[in-house]
Design an enzyme around this catalytic site. Structure first.
Site, PDB file in Angstrom:
ATOM      1  N   ASP A  13       0.738  -1.130  -0.196  1.00 22.37           N
ATOM      2  CA  ASP A  13      -0.277  -0.047  -0.062  1.00 22.37           C
ATOM      3  C   ASP A  13       0.517   1.501   0.488  1.00 22.37           C
ATOM      4  OD1 ASP A  13      -2.310  -1.668   0.558  1.00 22.37           O
ATOM      5  OD2 ASP A  13      -1.646  -1.820   2.498  1.00 22.37           O
ATOM      6  N   LYS A  16       1.888   1.765  -4.788  1.00 20.62           N
ATOM      7  CA  LYS A  16       2.616   1.408  -5.950  1.00 20.62           C
ATOM      8  C   LYS A  16       1.752   1.949  -7.452  1.00 20.62           C
ATOM      9  CE  LYS A  16       3.579  -2.011  -4.489  1.00 20.62           C
ATOM     10  NZ  LYS A  16       2.868  -2.391  -3.041  1.00 20.62           N
ATOM     11  N   GLY A  41      -3.839  -4.784  -4.300  1.00 21.54           N
ATOM     12  CA  GLY A  41      -5.139  -3.800  -4.536  1.00 21.54           C
ATOM     13  C   GLY A  41      -4.211  -2.935  -4.907  1.00 21.54           C
ATOM     14  N   HIS A  42      -3.959  -3.024  -7.070  1.00 18.70           N
ATOM     15  CA  HIS A  42      -3.494  -1.423  -7.189  1.00 18.70           C
ATOM     16  C   HIS A  42      -3.963  -0.049  -7.579  1.00 18.70           C
ATOM     17  CE1 HIS A  42       0.642  -4.008  -7.071  1.00 18.70           C
ATOM     18  NE2 HIS A  42       0.228  -3.982  -6.369  1.00 18.70           N
ATOM     19  N   GLN A 213       2.139  -6.329  -2.677  1.00 20.04           N
ATOM     20  CA  GLN A 213       2.698  -6.791  -1.315  1.00 20.04           C
ATOM     21  C   GLN A 213       3.605  -5.273  -1.102  1.00 20.04           C
ATOM     22  OE1 GLN A 213       2.334  -9.642  -3.221  1.00 20.04           O
ATOM     23  NE2 GLN A 213      -0.216  -8.996  -2.610  1.00 20.04           N
TER      24      GLN A 213
HETATM   25  P1  IMP Z   1      -1.528 -13.438   1.987  1.00 19.57           P
HETATM   26  O1  IMP Z   1      -1.094 -13.097   1.820  1.00 19.57           O
HETATM   27  O2  IMP Z   1      -3.783 -12.911   1.685  1.00 19.57           O
HETATM   28  O3  IMP Z   1      -2.171 -14.737   2.426  1.00 19.57           O
HETATM   29  O4  IMP Z   1      -2.381 -11.964   3.326  1.00 19.57           O
HETATM   30  C1  IMP Z   1      -0.829 -12.578   4.629  1.00 19.57           C
HETATM   31  C2  IMP Z   1      -0.658 -10.455   4.998  1.00 19.57           C
HETATM   32  O5  IMP Z   1       0.008 -10.156   3.866  1.00 19.57           O
HETATM   33  C3  IMP Z   1      -1.324 -10.098   6.012  1.00 19.57           C
HETATM   34  O6  IMP Z   1      -1.126  -9.775   6.913  1.00 19.57           O
HETATM   35  C4  IMP Z   1      -2.591  -9.673   4.441  1.00 19.57           C
HETATM   36  O7  IMP Z   1      -2.675  -8.258   4.975  1.00 19.57           O
HETATM   37  C5  IMP Z   1      -0.885  -8.594   3.478  1.00 19.57           C
HETATM   38  N1  IMP Z   1      -1.359  -8.012   2.387  1.00 19.57           N
HETATM   39  C6  IMP Z   1      -1.309  -9.168   1.224  1.00 19.57           C
HETATM   40  N2  IMP Z   1      -1.512  -8.203   0.266  1.00 19.57           N
HETATM   41  C7  IMP Z   1      -1.137  -7.792   0.703  1.00 19.57           C
HETATM   42  C8  IMP Z   1      -1.118  -6.312  -0.174  1.00 19.57           C
HETATM   43  O8  IMP Z   1      -1.232  -6.033  -0.984  1.00 19.57           O
HETATM   44  N3  IMP Z   1      -1.000  -4.787   0.589  1.00 19.57           N
HETATM   45  C9  IMP Z   1      -0.871  -5.068   2.149  1.00 19.57           C
HETATM   46  N4  IMP Z   1      -1.240  -5.891   2.575  1.00 19.57           N
HETATM   47  C10 IMP Z   1      -1.138  -7.186   2.109  1.00 19.57           C
END
Ligand code: IMP
Length: 407
Positions: A13, A16, A41-42, A213
């Site tokens: 977040d 990007k 989520g871009h 991420q």
């Molecule tokens: P998962 O990848 O959905 O299993 O989430 C694992 C961890 O990564 C959690 O803390 C999520 O909130 C975080 N996370 C996953 N994708 C994103 C992203 O695109 N932005 C911010 N945090 C993310």
């Protein structure tokens, strides 16, 4: 010719999406996602409308640029179909402009359910998009790939995998919509991306690799187990696209002027209650994928320094300093003290990271996030002197043009 990698240096977040959208207009032929999936989520503002992309690289808005989903990405065909519709709604046709690797793995309707059941015991704060379980099936060598869609026995293979999931306690889902969406993937180009990209690079093409991420969520280098299930660092651009390391030219690192985190796990500079709420409201810090309120805190320079080193960043971009304009007093963490009284200027791994107490420098916020403003100049100087490198770009709003270059 070469690959530039643009990625996040915090917990995701960082903004990007906007930067990729902007950067992709600089003569790139391809913009390519190399890891993660629809947990990302871009957010991009296109002709006054807010569009959130989960799979499709943010380069899709740049005319003539082709977008790639590499082997390192996990794909949910249902979510992708919705995304393609959303893009059509804002006048962007995806079709064959999107090239998907035959080797990218498929998220089945059972994967988010497995995620939800794991989450009950693990409490990671997952986005519950089935990302972890899909990568688990990949490592277990029973996952399904986008290339499998092209074969007659695809329905049989889907049933086989969902049967394994049933034995793990997940009720068999209705697969009709999934099968339709999986077959519709052929509206896009399905290709051996590694061969296509290396051939294109040999012929002089430029590729922008778009990270998802953030560095501090990397499976190895994040704060395990509070991490995502893929590698989010620069090296993953090679393994997630099938390109050799010598192809990489620049690593562009993006960080926010403060810090946020969604999900659980250590966050040394986290603010609480009203202070957190103030920053959350000022920055609109709610998850683009899940809508969850993001945890908010001050800029953490030891963590940022770690991320810069890990990725070999050579171009730094700061985002959202405008959120702190006229904020009054702000803080920046410059080191931590651990439970034994040791000082750390770079984020350490376990066990010292437990109970790290941040040491802050307090500053007055600025009126405007530009170098001519003494408050902002002081903040920038502190960041640059701690990181040992310059911040070359400052993005100060969601619009494409709201970015300053300090060459
Ligand atoms: P998962 O990848 O959905 O299993 O989430 C694992 C961890 O990564 C959690 O803390 C999520 O909130 C975080 N996370 C996953 N994708 C994103 C992203 O695109 N932005 C911010 N945090 C993310």
């Amino acid at each position: 010719m070469a690959v530039d990698v643009l990625l996040g240096l915090q917990w995701g977040d960082e903004g990007k999406g906007k930067l990729v959208d902007r950067w992709s207009r600089r003569g790139y032929d391809y913009v390519a996602r190399f890891q993660g999936g629809p947990n990302a989520g871009h957010t991009i503002f296109h002709e006054g409308r807010r569009v959130v992309l989960h799979h499709v690289p943010a380069g899709i808005f740049a005319p003539g640029v082709r977008c790639v989903i590499g082997n390192g990405v996990v794909v949910n065909p249902l979510t992708l179909a919705q995304e393609v519709e959303t893009l059509r709604g804002v006048g962007v046709e995806v079709g064959k402009r999107l090239i998907i690797s035959t080797r990218a793995h498929l998220i089945l309707p059972t994967h988010p359910k497995i995620d939800a059941s794991h989450e009950k015991s693990q409490n990671i704060g997952s986005t519950l998009r089935g990302i972890g379980p899909t990568y688990q099936d990949r490592v277990a060598r029973r996952g399904l790939t986008v290339g499998d869609v092209l074969w007659d026995d695809f329905p049989h293979r889907v049933r086989h995998l969902t049967e394994i999931h049933r034995q793990m306690g997940v009720a068999p889902p209705d697969l009709q919509a999934f099968m339709q969406a999986a077959c519709a993937l052929t509206e896009h180009e399905i290709a051996d991306v590694e061969t296509m990209l290396t051939d294109a690079l040999d012929s002089g093409a430029m590729v922008l690799a778009e990270g998802a991420q953030g560095t501090l969520l990397d499976l190895d280098f994040g704060q395990y187990p509070y991490v995502t299930s893929s590698h989010t660092t620069a090296g993953a651009a090679c393994t997630g696209l099938g390109i050799g390391p010598r192809r990489i030219r620049h690593v562009i690192g993006v960080f926010k002027a403060y810090a946020t985190r969604v999900g659980n796990g250590p966050f040394p500079t986290e603010l609480e209650d009203d202070e957190a709420e103030r920053l959350r409201t000022a920055g609109g810090e709610y998850g683009a994928t899940t809508g969850r309120p993001r945890r908010c805190g001050w800029l953490d320079l030891p963590a940022l320094k770690y991320a810069v080193k890990l990725n070999g960043v050579d171009i730094l971009c700061m985002t959202k300093p405008d959120v702190l304009s006229n904020y009054g007093r702000i803080k920046v963490c410059v080191s931590y003290t651990d439970a034994k009284g040791n000082n750390h200027r770079v984020l350490p791994s376990v066990p010292e990271r437990r109970g790290l107490v941040p040491n802050y420098v307090e500053l007055s916020a600025w009126n405007e996030p530009r170098k001519e403003d003494p408050g902002f100049a002081k903040f920038l100087n502190l960041v640059e002197s701690e990181l040992g490198m310059r911040v070359e770009y400052v993005s100060y709003g969601p619009g494409r043009e709201e970015i300053r270059h300090y060459p």
